[in-house]
Design a protein around this motif. Structure first.
Motif, PDB file in Angstrom:
ATOM      1  N   SER A   1       0.825  -1.213   0.000  1.00 50.27           N
ATOM      2  CA  SER A   1       0.000   0.000   0.000  1.00 50.27           C
ATOM      3  C   SER A   1       0.861   1.266   0.000  1.00 50.27           C
ATOM      4  O   SER A   1       0.406   2.334  -0.439  1.00 50.27           O
TER       5      SER A   1
ATOM      6  N   ALA B   1     -10.471  -4.848   7.791  1.00 48.49           N
ATOM      7  CA  ALA B   1     -10.365  -5.459   9.125  1.00 48.49           C
ATOM      8  C   ALA B   1     -10.164  -4.399  10.200  1.00 48.49           C
ATOM      9  O   ALA B   1     -10.824  -4.424  11.243  1.00 48.49           O
TER      10      ALA B   1
ATOM     11  N   GLU C   1      -3.339  -0.808  -7.332  1.00 51.37           N
ATOM     12  CA  GLU C   1      -2.194  -0.390  -6.520  1.00 51.37           C
ATOM     13  C   GLU C   1      -0.867  -0.709  -7.188  1.00 51.37           C
ATOM     14  O   GLU C   1       0.093   0.047  -7.083  1.00 51.37           O
TER      15      GLU C   1
ATOM     16  N   LEU D   1     -11.059  -7.229  -0.264  1.00 54.91           N
ATOM     17  CA  LEU D   1     -10.151  -6.571   0.674  1.00 54.91           C
ATOM     18  C   LEU D   1      -9.280  -5.509   0.020  1.00 54.91           C
ATOM     19  O   LEU D   1      -8.788  -4.594   0.685  1.00 54.91           O
TER      20      LEU D   1
ATOM     21  N   LYS E   1       6.041 -19.875  -7.672  1.00 54.95           N
ATOM     22  CA  LYS E   1       5.260 -19.553  -6.467  1.00 54.95           C
ATOM     23  C   LYS E   1       4.066 -20.505  -6.348  1.00 54.95           C
ATOM     24  O   LYS E   1       3.681 -20.893  -5.247  1.00 54.95           O
TER      25      LYS E   1
ATOM     26  N   SER F   1      -4.211 -13.377  -5.157  1.00 53.43           N
ATOM     27  CA  SER F   1      -2.913 -13.069  -4.540  1.00 53.43           C
ATOM     28  C   SER F   1      -2.689 -13.984  -3.336  1.00 53.43           C
ATOM     29  O   SER F   1      -2.346 -13.547  -2.231  1.00 53.43           O
TER      30      SER F   1
ATOM     31  N   THR G   1      -1.581 -16.577  -8.369  1.00 57.67           N
ATOM     32  CA  THR G   1      -0.259 -15.969  -8.210  1.00 57.67           C
ATOM     33  C   THR G   1       0.272 -15.576  -9.582  1.00 57.67           C
ATOM     34  O   THR G   1      -0.402 -15.774 -10.598  1.00 57.67           O
TER      35      THR G   1
ATOM     36  N   ARG H   1      -1.128 -16.047 -13.340  1.00 54.37           N
ATOM     37  CA  ARG H   1      -1.320 -14.922 -14.278  1.00 54.37           C
ATOM     38  C   ARG H   1      -0.263 -15.023 -15.359  1.00 54.37           C
ATOM     39  O   ARG H   1       0.768 -14.367 -15.321  1.00 54.37           O
TER      40      ARG H   1
ATOM     41  N   ALA I   1       0.807 -11.269   1.554  1.00 55.14           N
ATOM     42  CA  ALA I   1       0.773 -11.133   3.015  1.00 55.14           C
ATOM     43  C   ALA I   1      -0.567 -11.623   3.571  1.00 55.14           C
ATOM     44  O   ALA I   1      -0.613 -12.441   4.492  1.00 55.14           O
ATOM     45  N   ILE I   2      -1.661 -11.149   3.001  1.00 52.43           N
ATOM     46  CA  ILE I   2      -2.983 -11.600   3.470  1.00 52.43           C
ATOM     47  C   ILE I   2      -3.294 -12.974   2.890  1.00 52.43           C
ATOM     48  O   ILE I   2      -3.722 -13.894   3.601  1.00 52.43           O
TER      49      ILE I   2
ATOM     50  N   TYR J   1     -14.518  -4.961   2.610  1.00 45.36           N
ATOM     51  CA  TYR J   1     -14.262  -5.174   4.035  1.00 45.36           C
ATOM     52  C   TYR J   1     -12.877  -4.641   4.414  1.00 45.36           C
ATOM     53  O   TYR J   1     -11.892  -4.864   3.699  1.00 45.36           O
TER      54      TYR J   1
END
Ligand SMILES: NC(=O)c1ccc[n+]([C@@H]2O[C@H](COP(=O)([O-])OP(=O)(O)OC[C@H]3O[C@@H](n4cnc5c(N)ncnc54)[C@H](OP(=O)(O)O)[C@@H]3O)[C@@H](O)[C@H]2O)c1
Length: 344
Positions: A53, A287, A256, A250, A189, A159, A184, A205, A163-164, A285
């Protein structure tokens, strides 16, 4: 007190990035540390988190966004993110003392003066930095409050190595999902996600249509979609949604981490007629805005699952403040796994 540091080394934004991030967009500067005021503590940072972010907030067009705990940055501003630090000096009214370990929000620097009321004390002997700085709690809140998982559900996580996402796939399984599918950017990965995170199938992708890959992975359709990406992945998820499917949105990484420049706009075409036909629920949403209280419950569940050995905390760690801009560059370029931390 004379042996206390007088300056903090911190990473500042040198220039708004256009397109891909480069090291020239950041500068490491030394700033005098102010004397401690009421309720303040001096912290020596041990770890801090790198969040993609930050890329959006460093862009020229960045604006304050409700629900995103990052301020828009202009050249000269110090970067900040969640951090774990040790108290090395404290005012008597701070309630903290030298030696305490705390969670706070002034990462991207070695020393920080923080308001003790904004710090959370951590138990040092059970300290796992990725448990506190990672996004397991975000994924847990999304899957228990933003939506819910029924036993046997097919869950798709976009993704899914991030991280999430690296936590959401594992948590969905613990909550009863029958099949867990991730997405991914690279085959390497994808293999790691199946081997280490327990994904049953992974969509890559790589130019092949996402909808075709998702239909192959989930011929019967999907029940839950945890979406961090938007775009083609959201379009495909709507097309493959089962009756009563639940989508928790999320983020929008296509915006981004847009290769042509970070933006907060993520136009996506979906077949909206499918929403009433199949009774699909789509929920945006956050968190930390919607359910900050989920953090404590998550830490309890995490302890149980860690004890059983049924969950991992995927993490890529860089060493030293000088490497923090590189860590952000690599994270945005999709070369890293799990939460990205810098250890000092
Ligand atoms: N709602 C909330 O409570 C909340 C909280 C925190 C963050 N967020 C948001 O949730 C999203 C995910 O955050 P995160 O920290 O977990 O990020 P992340 O998934 O770790 O993001 C980095 C990953 O994005 C993928 N990526 C890079 N370029 C991409 C592109 N053009 N299209 C699609 N994927 C691309 C890459 O993974 P692969 O190569 O594996 O695809 C990269 O490793 C972000 O939008 C963030 O702002 C939401």
């Amino acid at each position: 007190m004379d042996s206390l540091p007088r300056v903090s080394r911190q990473v500042t934004l040198a220039a708004h990035p256009e397109g891909q991030l480069q090291s020239a967009h950041f500068t490491l500067v030394e700033t005098p540390l102010p004397p401690l005021g009421p309720h303040q503590v001096l912290l020596r940072n041990r770890w801090f988190r790198i969040s993609v972010s930050t890329r959006l907030m460093a862009s020229r067009e960045a604006k304050e966004i409700k629900g995103i705990p990052f301020p828009a940055l202009k050249p000269g501003d110090a970067l900040a993110d969640a951090a774990i630090g040790e108290v090395i000096a404290a005012t008597p009214d701070s309630g903290l003392q030298a030696g305490d370990t705390v969670l706070h929000s002034l990462g991207w620097r070695d020393y920080a003066v923080a308001d003790a009321r904004q710090c959370t004390v951590l138990q040092r002997e059970r300290l796992e930095p990725a448990a506190y700085l990672g996004h397991g709690w975000t994924a847990y809140a999304a899957l228990t409050r933003g939506t819910h998982v029924n036993r046997g559900d097919t869950v798709f996580v976009s993704s899914g190595a991030g991280a999430i996402g690296s936590m959401a796939g594992q948590i969905a399984r613990r909550l009863g999902a029958g099949q867990v599918i991730g997405s991914t950017g690279s085959p390497g990965k994808a293999e790691w996600m199946k081997r280490s995170l327990g994904y049953d199938a992974v969509i890559v992708r790589d130019g092949r249509p996402i909808v075709t890959q998702l239909a192959e992975a989930a011929p019967g359709g999907i029940d839950v979609f945890v979406d961090m990406v938007g775009g083609e992945q959201l379009t495909a998820a709507v097309a493959l949604a089962r009756e009563g499917a639940r989508f928790v949105i999320l983020g929008a990484l296509i915006a981004e981490l847009n290769a042509e420049g970070s933006t907060s706009i993520a136009p996506t075409e979906i077949d909206s007629f499918q929403l009433p036909i199949k009774g699909i629920t789509l929920r945006g949403y956050s968190a930390c805005e919607d359910d900050p209280g989920a953090f404590d419950e998550w830490m309890q569940r995490l302890n149980e699952w860690r004890h059983e050995g049924t969950i991992h905390l995927p993490c890529t760690t860089f060493s030293g403040l000088d490497n923090a801009p590189k860590a952000l560059q690599e994270a945005c370029a999709g070369r890293l796994k799990g939460v990205v931390l810098v250890e000092l």
